[in-house]
Design a protein around this motif. Structure first.
Motif, PDB file in Angstrom:
ATOM      1  N   VAL A  76       5.006 -31.502  25.146  1.00  0.00           N
ATOM      2  CA  VAL A  76       6.085 -30.630  24.955  1.00  0.00           C
ATOM      3  C   VAL A  76       6.794 -30.385  26.171  1.00  0.00           C
ATOM      4  N   CYS A 139      -2.867 -29.427  24.518  1.00  0.00           N
ATOM      5  CA  CYS A 139      -2.126 -28.600  25.448  1.00  0.00           C
ATOM      6  C   CYS A 139      -3.249 -28.303  25.902  1.00  0.00           C
ATOM      7  N   PHE A 141      -3.153 -25.304  26.709  1.00  0.00           N
ATOM      8  CA  PHE A 141      -3.070 -23.531  25.882  1.00  0.00           C
ATOM      9  C   PHE A 141      -3.469 -22.930  24.435  1.00  0.00           C
ATOM     10  N   LEU A 142      -4.443 -24.349  24.503  1.00  0.00           N
ATOM     11  CA  LEU A 142      -4.447 -24.582  22.618  1.00  0.00           C
ATOM     12  C   LEU A 142      -6.123 -24.138  22.784  1.00  0.00           C
ATOM     13  N   CYS A 147      -2.643 -21.774  19.176  1.00  0.00           N
ATOM     14  CA  CYS A 147      -2.010 -21.138  20.739  1.00  0.00           C
ATOM     15  C   CYS A 147      -2.386 -19.493  21.146  1.00  0.00           C
ATOM     16  N   ILE A 149      -1.133 -18.096  23.826  1.00  0.00           N
ATOM     17  CA  ILE A 149       0.275 -17.584  24.177  1.00  0.00           C
ATOM     18  C   ILE A 149       1.244 -17.590  23.017  1.00  0.00           C
ATOM     19  N   ARG A 153       4.951 -18.907  23.765  1.00  0.00           N
ATOM     20  CA  ARG A 153       5.064 -20.297  23.452  1.00  0.00           C
ATOM     21  C   ARG A 153       6.904 -20.935  24.073  1.00  0.00           C
ATOM     22  N   PRO A 154       6.802 -21.797  24.234  1.00  0.00           N
ATOM     23  CA  PRO A 154       7.992 -22.730  25.388  1.00  0.00           C
ATOM     24  C   PRO A 154       8.627 -22.324  23.109  1.00  0.00           C
ATOM     25  N   CYS A 157       8.248 -26.002  21.024  1.00  0.00           N
ATOM     26  CA  CYS A 157       7.079 -25.057  20.170  1.00  0.00           C
ATOM     27  C   CYS A 157       7.196 -24.533  19.311  1.00  0.00           C
ATOM     28  N   LEU A 202       4.886 -30.085  29.037  1.00  0.00           N
ATOM     29  CA  LEU A 202       4.514 -28.815  29.071  1.00  0.00           C
ATOM     30  C   LEU A 202       2.571 -28.477  30.239  1.00  0.00           C
TER      31      LEU A 202
HETATM   32  S1  SF4 Z   1       2.324 -23.882  20.304  1.00  0.00           S
HETATM   33 FE1  SF4 Z   1       3.251 -25.128  21.919  1.00  0.00          FE
HETATM   34  S2  SF4 Z   1       1.890 -23.760  23.830  1.00  0.00           S
HETATM   35 FE2  SF4 Z   1       1.258 -23.329  21.924  1.00  0.00          FE
HETATM   36  S3  SF4 Z   1      -0.660 -24.880  22.132  1.00  0.00           S
HETATM   37 FE3  SF4 Z   1       0.436 -25.192  20.598  1.00  0.00          FE
HETATM   38  S4  SF4 Z   1       1.661 -26.652  21.753  1.00  0.00           S
HETATM   39 FE4  SF4 Z   1       0.556 -25.483  23.444  1.00  0.00          FE
END
Ligand code: SF4
Length: 235
Positions: A76, A139, A141-142, A147, A149, A153-154, A157, A202
């Motif tokens: 990411v 990730c 944050f997974l 997700c 966040i 999220r970025p 994403c 990320l």
């Molecule tokens: S959407 Fe993006 S920030 Fe969220 S878990 Fe997946 S890779 Fe990570």
């Protein structure tokens, strides 16, 4: 329109084949670039929604669902500006949650370094992405394949959606995956503060945060958005 330190304007943009008219609100005073990330998130959301509409209009449907996190093992690419906002987000989390995240980031970082993927080492973005996906590093944050966040999220994403069967996304070669053709507005965030800034994975967020941050330049919200749009449109 200016209201208690914030200014709202409607952005009208041609992004690839899409026509976007979207109101955004930003601070009117000089702020670090990270302060306009919420406005960039809204702008990317509007672009993605327009791209989704086109897909649905063609009779296709989006396969992405909560609980399917196959794409969250991909590299990411995150801009410095988004990274600064995410670091503040992590710092504001309760200590217990921060500890869990720190452990996940450390594990991811170790795998990435062991594989020699912490630096480009002359690889193209595509080569780096393929090697990274082969590592199957989730990730940090997974959580439970979703997700944790989601609203923060970025940008990149947000831009990744597919119409092909969800199980194809987990395949090693990503063969037959059909992404929705979303214009990659997120790339305009790279170099927003400094032309020489590059993206970073990320999963290396906390590693990057350990370095002393360079002095953050301040501009008004509208100035940051103008810079972003100029980078996006090439004008
Ligand atoms: S959407 Fe993006 S920030 Fe969220 S878990 Fe997946 S890779 Fe990570």
């Amino acid at each position: 329109m200016v209201d208690s330190g914030r200014v709202t304007a409607t952005l009208r943009l041609a992004v690839g084949p899409l026509r976007i008219a979207h109101p955004i609100t930003v601070p009117s005073a000089p702020v670090p670039a990270a302060a306009v990330v919420p406005a960039l998130q809204q702008l990317v959301n509007a672009v993605v929604a327009a791209a989704e509409d086109q897909v649905v209009h063609k009779g296709q449907s989006i396969s992405c669902r909560k609980g399917c996190g196959a794409c969250c093992r991909q590299l990411v690419p995150v801009s410095r500006t988004e990274g600064e906002r995410l670091l503040v987000l992590v710092d504001a989390m309760p200590a217990e949650r921060r500890q869990v995240l720190k452990a996940r980031f450390a594990a991811a970082e170790e795998k990435i370094r062991e594989a020699g993927l912490a630096d480009r080492a002359g690889r193209s973005d595509r080569e780096l992405s393929s090697a990274y996906f082969a590592l199957r590093v989730p990730c940090p944050f997974l959580e439970e394949e979703s997700c944790s966040i989601h609203t923060e999220r970025p940008l990149v994403c947000r831009e990744y959606l597919v119409t092909s069967a969800a199980e194809l996304c987990a395949g090693s070669a990503q063969a037959d995956v059909t992404p929705v053709p979303v214009p990659k507005v997120s790339s305009a965030a790279r170099g927003l503060q400094d032309e020489t800034d590059d993206w970073f994975p990320l999963a290396m967020l906390l590693a990057r945060g350990r370095r002393t941050p360079p002095h953050a330049r301040r501009r008004t919200g509208p100035e940051w958005i103008q810079r972003f749009v100029a980078r996006m449109t090439g004008h």
